[in-house]
Write an enzyme that holds these catalytic residues in place. Structure first.
Site, PDB file in Angstrom:
ATOM      1  N   ARG A  18       0.862  -1.196   0.000  1.00 54.14           N
ATOM      2  CA  ARG A  18       0.000   0.000   0.000  1.00 54.14           C
ATOM      3  C   ARG A  18       0.894   1.241   0.000  1.00 54.14           C
ATOM      4  NH1 ARG A  18      -2.136   0.279   6.354  1.00 54.14           N
ATOM      5  NH2 ARG A  18      -0.326   1.451   7.075  1.00 54.14           N
ATOM      6  N   VAL A  63      10.974  -7.288   6.586  1.00 57.45           N
ATOM      7  CA  VAL A  63      12.313  -6.727   6.338  1.00 57.45           C
ATOM      8  C   VAL A  63      13.232  -6.823   7.549  1.00 57.45           C
ATOM      9  CG1 VAL A  63      11.582  -5.125   4.521  1.00 57.45           C
ATOM     10  CG2 VAL A  63      11.565  -4.353   6.919  1.00 57.45           C
ATOM     11  N   TYR A 154      11.439   7.196  15.530  1.00 51.41           N
ATOM     12  CA  TYR A 154      11.298   7.246  14.067  1.00 51.41           C
ATOM     13  C   TYR A 154      12.373   8.161  13.472  1.00 51.41           C
ATOM     14  CZ  TYR A 154       8.962   8.007   9.532  1.00 51.41           C
ATOM     15  OH  TYR A 154       8.659   8.090   8.192  1.00 51.41           O
ATOM     16  N   THR A 189      -0.727   8.911   2.479  1.00 49.81           N
ATOM     17  CA  THR A 189      -0.808   7.441   2.457  1.00 49.81           C
ATOM     18  C   THR A 189      -1.517   7.004   3.739  1.00 49.81           C
ATOM     19  OG1 THR A 189       1.186   7.102   3.760  1.00 49.81           O
ATOM     20  CG2 THR A 189       1.494   7.356   1.372  1.00 49.81           C
TER      21      THR A 189
HETATM   22  N1  LIG Z   1       3.527   8.901   4.527  1.00 50.58           N
HETATM   23  C1  LIG Z   1       4.401   9.819   4.879  1.00 50.58           C
HETATM   24  O1  LIG Z   1       4.028  10.980   5.119  1.00 50.58           O
HETATM   25  C2  LIG Z   1       5.876   9.480   4.952  1.00 50.58           C
HETATM   26  C3  LIG Z   1       6.774  10.547   5.092  1.00 50.58           C
HETATM   27  C4  LIG Z   1       8.126  10.300   5.111  1.00 50.58           C
HETATM   28  C5  LIG Z   1       8.594   9.004   4.988  1.00 50.58           C
HETATM   29  N2  LIG Z   1       7.716   7.974   4.862  1.00 50.58           N
HETATM   30  C6  LIG Z   1       8.295   6.632   4.710  1.00 50.58           C
HETATM   31  O2  LIG Z   1       7.891   6.103   3.465  1.00 50.58           O
HETATM   32  C7  LIG Z   1       7.805   4.680   3.539  1.00 50.58           C
HETATM   33  C8  LIG Z   1       6.426   4.226   3.070  1.00 50.58           C
HETATM   34  O3  LIG Z   1       5.467   4.850   3.876  1.00 50.58           O
HETATM   35  P1  LIG Z   1       3.897   4.852   3.597  1.00 50.58           P
HETATM   36  O4  LIG Z   1       3.417   6.165   4.029  1.00 50.58           O
HETATM   37  O5  LIG Z   1       3.621   4.369   2.221  1.00 50.58           O
HETATM   38  O6  LIG Z   1       3.468   3.761   4.705  1.00 50.58           O
HETATM   39  P2  LIG Z   1       2.216   2.790   4.813  1.00 50.58           P
HETATM   40  O7  LIG Z   1       2.079   2.482   6.267  1.00 50.58           O
HETATM   41  O8  LIG Z   1       1.043   3.349   4.119  1.00 50.58           O
HETATM   42  O9  LIG Z   1       2.721   1.485   4.032  1.00 50.58           O
HETATM   43  C9  LIG Z   1       3.830   0.765   4.536  1.00 50.58           C
HETATM   44  C10 LIG Z   1       3.780  -0.669   4.039  1.00 50.58           C
HETATM   45  O10 LIG Z   1       4.907  -1.350   4.651  1.00 50.58           O
HETATM   46  C11 LIG Z   1       4.448  -2.604   5.146  1.00 50.58           C
HETATM   47  N3  LIG Z   1       5.310  -3.050   6.252  1.00 50.58           N
HETATM   48  C12 LIG Z   1       5.282  -2.631   7.537  1.00 50.58           C
HETATM   49  N4  LIG Z   1       6.191  -3.295   8.255  1.00 50.58           N
HETATM   50  C13 LIG Z   1       6.826  -4.140   7.394  1.00 50.58           C
HETATM   51  C14 LIG Z   1       7.858  -5.093   7.555  1.00 50.58           C
HETATM   52  N5  LIG Z   1       8.426  -5.321   8.747  1.00 50.58           N
HETATM   53  N6  LIG Z   1       8.287  -5.769   6.457  1.00 50.58           N
HETATM   54  C15 LIG Z   1       7.702  -5.562   5.244  1.00 50.58           C
HETATM   55  N7  LIG Z   1       6.703  -4.688   5.049  1.00 50.58           N
HETATM   56  C16 LIG Z   1       6.277  -3.993   6.121  1.00 50.58           C
HETATM   57  C17 LIG Z   1       3.019  -2.351   5.595  1.00 50.58           C
HETATM   58  O11 LIG Z   1       2.272  -3.555   5.690  1.00 50.58           O
HETATM   59  C18 LIG Z   1       2.518  -1.424   4.484  1.00 50.58           C
HETATM   60  O12 LIG Z   1       1.981  -2.142   3.381  1.00 50.58           O
HETATM   61  C19 LIG Z   1       8.128   4.331   4.992  1.00 50.58           C
HETATM   62  O13 LIG Z   1       9.487   3.983   5.104  1.00 50.58           O
HETATM   63  C20 LIG Z   1       7.840   5.617   5.727  1.00 50.58           C
HETATM   64  O14 LIG Z   1       8.567   5.720   6.932  1.00 50.58           O
HETATM   65  C21 LIG Z   1       6.359   8.180   4.851  1.00 50.58           C
END
Ligand SMILES: NC(=O)c1ccc[n+]([C@@H]2O[C@H](COP(=O)([O-])OP(=O)(O)OC[C@H]3O[C@@H](n4cnc5c(N)ncnc54)[C@H](O)[C@@H]3O)[C@@H](O)[C@H]2O)c1
Length: 249
Positions: A18, A63, A154, A189
């Site tokens: 997702r 992971v 984080y 997201t």
């Molecule tokens: N959304 C934001 O505003 C934002 C901002 C900066 C950075 N990020 C980073 O971007 C990346 C993606 O974020 P997102 O917003 O799409 O998150 P999200 O929570 O919408 O999706 C994350 C996905 O990772 C999967 N996941 C969680 N733990 C896992 C594991 N141990 N092994 C494999 N898969 C796992 C979840 O099931 C999920 O499908 C992350 O690293 C997050 O820290 C997000």
């Protein structure tokens, strides 16, 4: 027809079920890659791979678990023969602060967000060497560039991802393996949607472009770094954040 920028490449996207991982998987598939979506949520990951068609597969993969990486690499090499791109996207976010965190919470965050990235880079280094090169794209965060309240653990993990990217880029350049990091700002997201309405309002006010980012906007940056268009770029740290990091103290 326009050139497909990942034609012939095999790309692993962690946490691809997702959010921005799913957007990246969709875009990479459109650009001709064979996409391996990994996640711990089999429902989400499996459905996405099915929707993407025969050039996408889903693999259950945590992971933070070393053995899962070994099994993943073995399977992808057996099925595809080579690995060209890894997007270390999986991550988790929980609020905590100096006065309120537990060691268990810290271990969980570090396991997924930091150790997960280290294990991923190590796991693909040998296959990428055998393939004659590759591209690793790590996803950190604007929170890994500047600390903000209530994201203590984080923030620590995301600063670490940026530093580890520089180490890996220095070490792997001799094998033509490029390693770069993207710092997303606030992206719309499911992870971001966990924030309270009050926090979302506070956040959007701080963004010079006055809106949250779309997952596709991160995916397009990952595509650029994964593709040969970025053939001379390694160790780069690219913020895709609507300008939020302009608000430096
Ligand atoms: N959304 C934001 O505003 C934002 C901002 C900066 C950075 N990020 C980073 O971007 C990346 C993606 O974020 P997102 O917003 O799409 O998150 P999200 O929570 O919408 O999706 C994350 C996905 O990772 C999967 N996941 C969680 N733990 C896992 C594991 N141990 N092994 C494999 N898969 C796992 C979840 O099931 C999920 O499908 C992350 O690293 C997050 O820290 C997000």
């Amino acid at each position: 027809m326009a050139r497909r920028r990942l034609a012939g490449k095999v790309a692993i996207i962690t946490g691809g079920g997702r959010g921005m991982g799913a957007a990246t998987a969709r875009l990479f598939a459109e650009e001709g890659a064979s996409v391996v979506v990994t996640d711990v949520d089999d429902g989400l990951g499996g459905a996405l791979a099915d929707a993407l068609g025969p050039h996408a597969t889903y693999v259950h993969h945590d992971v933070a678990v070393e053995a899962d990486w070994a099994a993943l690499i073995e399977r992808v090499e057996a099925e595809h023969g080579h690995i060209d791109v890894l997007v270390n996207n999986a991550g988790i976010s929980r609020e905590n602060s100096v006065d309120d965190f537990s060691a268990d919470h810290f271990d969980l965050m570090v396991g997924v967000n930091q150790l997960g990235v280290m294990l991923g880079m190590r796991a693909v280094a040998a296959p990428m060497r055998r393939a004659g090169g590759g591209s690793i794209v790590n996803i950190a965060s604007a929170a890994g560039v500047r600390g903000e309240p209530e994201l203590l653990a984080y923030t620590g993990t995301k600063f670490a991802v940026r530093g580890m990217t520089q180490v890996a880029a220095s070490e792997l350049a001799q094998d033509d393996i490029r390693v770069n990091v993207i710092n997303p700002g606030v992206i719309d997201t499911p992870m971001h949607q966990q924030n309270s309405a009050e926090r979302q309002e506070w956040l959007v006010e701080r963004i010079p472009l006055k809106r949250f980012g779309r997952p596709e906007e991160i995916a397009r940056t990952a595509l650029f770094l994964a593709s040969d268009d970025a053939s001379y770029i390694t160790g780069a740290d690219i913020s895709v954040d609507g300008g939020i990091l302009l608000n430096r103290r």
